[in-house]
Design an enzyme around this catalytic site. Structure first.
Site, PDB file in Angstrom:
ATOM      1  NE  ARG A  16      -4.209  -1.882   2.512  1.00 51.92           N
ATOM      2  CZ  ARG A  16      -4.320  -2.221   3.944  1.00 51.92           C
ATOM      3  NH1 ARG A  16      -4.245  -1.874   4.338  1.00 51.92           N
ATOM      4  NH2 ARG A  16      -5.214  -3.240   3.764  1.00 51.92           N
ATOM      5  NE  ARG A  29      -7.344   4.262   2.813  1.00 51.94           N
ATOM      6  CZ  ARG A  29      -7.606   3.018   3.565  1.00 51.94           C
ATOM      7  NH1 ARG A  29      -8.063   3.403   4.077  1.00 51.94           N
ATOM      8  NH2 ARG A  29      -7.446   2.107   3.546  1.00 51.94           N
ATOM      9  NE  ARG A  61     -10.599   7.421  -2.580  1.00 58.45           N
ATOM     10  CZ  ARG A  61     -12.013   7.650  -2.972  1.00 58.45           C
ATOM     11  NH1 ARG A  61     -12.719   8.540  -3.705  1.00 58.45           N
ATOM     12  NH2 ARG A  61     -13.399   6.513  -2.552  1.00 58.45           N
ATOM     13  CG  ASP A 112      -9.357  -2.871  -4.222  1.00 60.80           C
ATOM     14  OD1 ASP A 112      -9.698  -4.419  -3.983  1.00 60.80           O
ATOM     15  OD2 ASP A 112      -9.026  -2.457  -3.124  1.00 60.80           O
ATOM     16  CE1 TYR A 120     -13.033  -7.590   2.064  1.00 60.08           C
ATOM     17  CE2 TYR A 120     -10.281  -8.718   1.228  1.00 60.08           C
ATOM     18  CZ  TYR A 120     -11.574  -7.675   1.846  1.00 60.08           C
ATOM     19  OH  TYR A 120     -10.626  -6.926   2.672  1.00 60.08           O
TER      20      TYR A 120
END
Length: 382
Positions: free
Chosen positions: A31, A35, A44, A82, A162
């Site tokens: 990652r 963010r 974003r 992703d 998921y």
């Protein structure tokens, strides 16, 4: 037609993955594009998460942001995408909800729902996931050989979890219930996911990925018996089939493969002796020196020529909340532990024991990256 890419200037991570001697420990971070970076948040503001993934120019820019910010300190870029693009390719709706994470508004509830995702024939990777391939090719060109580019997929068990839970979970009770109530349906879906993973990874390499990783983020949610039944066989099949298919293209097409079975400490020896992954990533709860001893013991117990296995990891991401001095000291200890088995830390790729958190200070990551370079260089020159 084969795409021509710029010559690679830094192959440190590829050499380490293959067990070759390196002058220092290569480092990248899971990652690392995301963010915690202000430049990512600027992008974003105007885009939905998955629209960024589906726009090659944006995915390329986000992938390169940390390489640009930490120039000279990172030894790899990993494509911005992703793991849940595969369930999307199978026809499921996945949303990324700010502050919550991935959300499936219509998850699988009973085996009858599998008909929505099990398709006759093979999923057309170019049609369904071509945007990731285009992003890889564009990013590989744009990097101009500065560092290698990594591709990835989610492991079948993690994706199945998921798809049934509808998102993250504290207990994964719905997905685990399926394993006991509907084992045949689970194997059917896990096989479908494996098939897509194999095709997608091969396509990623052909598009420009120079190394690939399989993320089994929820591995530790299963006990040893369930993991060996519902997860491990599919992980093994992915490595076997990807390497076989790439070898058919060309011996030079076979790239290093990494597996990250987070929390599944019990499976380390089997990953070493029964799979073809070149790199095993450790989470932060695993002691590097103990893990290396287990790896060496496992390889020596195998008849014939023991294979070299590189370990990746494994600083606790929470360490980055500490001061730069604390980060530097903890990194020194980590490097020493990985170096314990040979005094130099060969066959090690530095990383976190999981990914970056949204509220991490980028300058604290810089302190970690600089410390890896400092201490690993010192060990290998000693």
């Amino acid at each position: 037609m084969t795409v021509q890419f710029p010559a690679l200037k830094n192959d440190l991570i590829l050499r380490a993955a293959r067990g070759e001697k390196t002058e220092r420990t290569p480092v990248w971070v899971m990652r690392q594009a995301g963010r915690y970076l202000s430049e990512f948040r600027e992008v974003r503001k105007n885009h939905d998460f998955f629209s960024m993934c589906r726009t090659p120019e944006i995915a390329c820019e986000i992938t390169i942001q940390p390489v640009r910010r930490f120039r000279g300190l990172l030894d790899a870029a990993i494509i911005f995408s992703d793991i849940l693009v595969i369930p999307q390719a199978l026809g499921m709706t996945v949303e990324m909800v700010p502050g919550k994470g991935p959300h499936f508004p219509d998850p699988l509830v009973t085996p009858a729902d599998i008909a929505r995702v099990i398709r006759p024939g093979t999923v057309d990777i170019r049609q369904e996931l071509g945007y990731v391939l285009d992003a890889l090719t564009l990013t590989r060109q744009t990097l101009a050989g500065e560092v290698p580019l990594l591709g990835f997929v989610g492991a079948p068990w993690t994706m199945l979890a998921y798809m049934i839970e509808g998102g993250g979970s504290k207990t994964f009770s719905k997905a685990k219930a399926w394993l006991y109530r509907y084992p045949e349906a689970c194997h059917q879906l896990l096989q479908q996911l494996t098939d897509v993973c194999v095709d997608f990874l091969v396509a990623q390499v052909r598009a420009g990925a120079q190394m690939v990783q399989v993320f089994d983020s929820w591995a530790g949610e299963l006990g040893p018996d369930d993991y060996r039944t519902f997860a491990f066989p599919y992980l093994k099949a992915i490595a076997d089939r990807v390497k076989e298919q790439l070898a058919q293209i060309s011996p030079d097409a076979v790239v290093p493969m990494t597996v990250f079975a987070k929390g599944a400490h019990y499976i380390l020896e089997e990953l070493v002796t029964e799979t073809r992954y070149d790199v095993i990533s450790l989470d932060w709860t695993m002691d590097p020196a103990v893990s290396r001893t287990r790896v060496l013991s496992a390889t020596s117990a195998v008849s014939g020529q023991p294979r070299t296995v590189t370990l990746q990891g494994n600083l606790d991401p929470s360490t980055l909340y500490g001061s730069p001095e604390t980060i530097r000291e903890r990194t020194r200890v980590m490097i020493e532990r990985f170096a314990a088995w040979d005094g130099q830390g060969q066959c090690h790729i530095a990383n976190m024991g999981h990914g970056m958190y949204p509220d991490h200070d980028p300058e604290h990551l810089r302190a970690y990256l600089a410390a890896v370079r400092e201490f690993s260089s010192a060990f290998k020159s000693a």
